[in-house]
Design a protein around this motif. Structure first.
Motif, PDB file in Angstrom:
ATOM      1  N   GLY A   1      54.566  49.800   9.653  1.00  0.00           N
ATOM      2  CA  GLY A   1      55.799  50.464  10.085  1.00  0.00           C
ATOM      3  C   GLY A   1      55.819  51.937   9.753  1.00  0.00           C
ATOM      4  O   GLY A   1      56.164  52.770  10.587  1.00  0.00           O
ATOM      5  N   GLY A   2      55.441  52.267   8.534  1.00  0.00           N
ATOM      6  CA  GLY A   2      55.391  53.675   8.144  1.00  0.00           C
ATOM      7  C   GLY A   2      54.080  54.332   8.497  1.00  0.00           C
ATOM      8  O   GLY A   2      54.043  55.424   9.059  1.00  0.00           O
ATOM      9  N   LEU A   3      52.972  53.634   8.178  1.00  0.00           N
ATOM     10  CA  LEU A   3      51.649  54.253   8.286  1.00  0.00           C
ATOM     11  C   LEU A   3      50.606  53.186   8.560  1.00  0.00           C
ATOM     12  O   LEU A   3      50.548  52.165   7.862  1.00  0.00           O
ATOM     13  CB  LEU A   3      51.337  54.991   6.977  1.00  0.00           C
ATOM     14  N   HIS A   4      49.777  53.423   9.587  1.00  0.00           N
ATOM     15  CA  HIS A   4      48.665  52.528   9.901  1.00  0.00           C
ATOM     16  C   HIS A   4      47.363  53.311   9.798  1.00  0.00           C
ATOM     17  O   HIS A   4      47.241  54.400  10.356  1.00  0.00           O
ATOM     18  CB  HIS A   4      48.814  51.959  11.315  1.00  0.00           C
ATOM     19  N   ILE A   5      46.384  52.751   9.066  1.00  0.00           N
ATOM     20  CA  ILE A   5      45.107  53.421   8.875  1.00  0.00           C
ATOM     21  C   ILE A   5      43.999  52.504   9.378  1.00  0.00           C
ATOM     22  O   ILE A   5      43.752  51.432   8.813  1.00  0.00           O
ATOM     23  CB  ILE A   5      44.845  53.763   7.391  1.00  0.00           C
ATOM     24  N   ALA A   6      43.333  52.899  10.453  1.00  0.00           N
ATOM     25  CA  ALA A   6      42.191  52.144  10.958  1.00  0.00           C
ATOM     26  C   ALA A   6      40.912  52.550  10.240  1.00  0.00           C
ATOM     27  O   ALA A   6      40.035  51.719   9.976  1.00  0.00           O
ATOM     28  CB  ALA A   6      42.039  52.361  12.460  1.00  0.00           C
ATOM     29  N   ALA A   7      40.777  53.839   9.940  1.00  0.00           N
ATOM     30  CA  ALA A   7      39.623  54.378   9.216  1.00  0.00           C
ATOM     31  C   ALA A   7      40.013  55.767   8.733  1.00  0.00           C
ATOM     32  O   ALA A   7      41.084  56.275   9.056  1.00  0.00           O
ATOM     33  CB  ALA A   7      38.383  54.437  10.108  1.00  0.00           C
ATOM     34  N   GLY A   8      39.151  56.376   7.947  1.00  0.00           N
ATOM     35  CA  GLY A   8      39.450  57.714   7.440  1.00  0.00           C
ATOM     36  C   GLY A   8      40.081  57.679   6.068  1.00  0.00           C
ATOM     37  O   GLY A   8      40.117  56.645   5.397  1.00  0.00           O
ATOM     38  N   THR A   9      40.612  58.827   5.649  1.00  0.00           N
ATOM     39  CA  THR A   9      41.162  58.990   4.304  1.00  0.00           C
ATOM     40  C   THR A   9      42.585  59.518   4.372  1.00  0.00           C
ATOM     41  O   THR A   9      42.847  60.506   5.058  1.00  0.00           O
ATOM     42  CB  THR A   9      40.290  59.965   3.487  1.00  0.00           C
ATOM     43  N   VAL A  10      43.472  58.856   3.647  1.00  0.00           N
ATOM     44  CA  VAL A  10      44.866  59.279   3.564  1.00  0.00           C
ATOM     45  C   VAL A  10      45.191  59.596   2.114  1.00  0.00           C
ATOM     46  O   VAL A  10      44.954  58.785   1.217  1.00  0.00           O
ATOM     47  CB  VAL A  10      45.832  58.194   4.085  1.00  0.00           C
ATOM     48  N   THR A  11      45.750  60.797   1.883  1.00  0.00           N
ATOM     49  CA  THR A  11      46.219  61.182   0.556  1.00  0.00           C
ATOM     50  C   THR A  11      47.711  61.446   0.634  1.00  0.00           C
ATOM     51  O   THR A  11      48.158  62.268   1.434  1.00  0.00           O
ATOM     52  CB  THR A  11      45.489  62.441   0.053  1.00  0.00           C
ATOM     53  N   VAL A  12      48.469  60.733  -0.195  1.00  0.00           N
ATOM     54  CA  VAL A  12      49.928  60.863  -0.222  1.00  0.00           C
ATOM     55  C   VAL A  12      50.313  61.425  -1.584  1.00  0.00           C
ATOM     56  O   VAL A  12      50.156  60.759  -2.610  1.00  0.00           O
ATOM     57  CB  VAL A  12      50.613  59.508   0.022  1.00  0.00           C
ATOM     58  N   HIS A  13      50.820  62.661  -1.612  1.00  0.00           N
ATOM     59  CA  HIS A  13      51.099  63.348  -2.868  1.00  0.00           C
ATOM     60  C   HIS A  13      52.587  63.683  -2.970  1.00  0.00           C
ATOM     61  O   HIS A  13      53.138  64.353  -2.097  1.00  0.00           O
ATOM     62  CB  HIS A  13      50.265  64.633  -2.971  1.00  0.00           C
ATOM     63  N   GLN A  14      53.222  63.169  -4.030  1.00  0.00           N
ATOM     64  CA  GLN A  14      54.645  63.445  -4.290  1.00  0.00           C
ATOM     65  C   GLN A  14      55.485  63.227  -3.028  1.00  0.00           C
ATOM     66  O   GLN A  14      56.295  64.069  -2.648  1.00  0.00           O
ATOM     67  CB  GLN A  14      54.815  64.863  -4.841  1.00  0.00           C
TER      68      GLN A  14
END
Length: 199
Positions: free
Chosen positions: A103-116
């Motif tokens: 719902g918020g975020l879908h990741i099939a591949a790659g890199t996700v960085t969530v900061h603060q």
């Protein structure tokens, strides 16, 4: 946008856009570089898949922005990453909906960085699925001092798949995901003391 060169969006309202497939408003290719600052992305719809608010691949950075009330017909209501890199800095994902996954975020591949940042009150699986907040099927997700709470889905309401948690990160319901603690910092290198005496 962001099909070949850099694209920067600052202090903008991006709303009420509709796409039949892939991303309500933004799609970056492998060579695309997109930066979004102090902006609001809301009310966008991808009727088939991959990001009601913003989706695609390449390099996407969002700073002090809000992604809210976007809809995807399959996956990634707020944001969807196909490959490449996504960075969220002091950004909020809330009220986004995916019919099946992420719902918020879908990741099939790659890199996700969530900061603060905050990922809260997003919904997935209204037609069956999982990962109300985050659905990670094949990428790397790192949460740094961020909040992932109050998301909803039939299973894995806050997150699905592996997630690395660093700093003061809060995950409301981690039952659907594998939370990987951050590796401990390297020990300090102590100076060698010369015990030899002058003669």
């Amino acid at each position: 946008w962001g099909l070949g060169g850099p694209t920067t969006i600052v202090r903008s309202l991006i709303d009420d856009n509709v796409s039949e497939s892939d991303a309500g408003i933004i799609f970056g290719t492998l060579t695309g570089v997109i930066t979004i600052r102090a902006s609001i992305i809301t009310g966008n719809i991808a009727t088939f898949a991959a990001g009601g608010g913003a989706g695609g691949s390449g390099s996407i950075t969002m700073v002090t922005s809000i992604v809210s009330d976007n809809v995807a017909g399959v996956r990634g209501g707020g944001l969807a990453l196909t490959t490449g890199q996504l960075t969220l800095e002091e950004t909020t994902l809330t009220g986004n909906v995916a019919a099946h996954f992420g719902g918020g975020l879908h990741i099939a591949a790659g890199t996700v960085t969530v900061h603060q940042s905050q990922i809260t009150q997003n919904t997935a699986g209204v037609l069956g699925g999982a990962g109300g907040g985050i659905y990670n099927v094949g990428g790397t997700v790192v949460l740094e001092t961020s909040t992932l709470v109050d998301n909803g889905a039939p299973t894995a309401p806050d997150c699905f798949g592996p997630v690395v948690a660093q700093g003061a990160t809060v995950i409301g319901d981690p039952s659907g995901c594998t939370v990987i603690p951050a590796p401990p910092p390297d020990p300090p290198v102590r100076g060698h003391r010369d015990r030899r005496r002058d003669r």
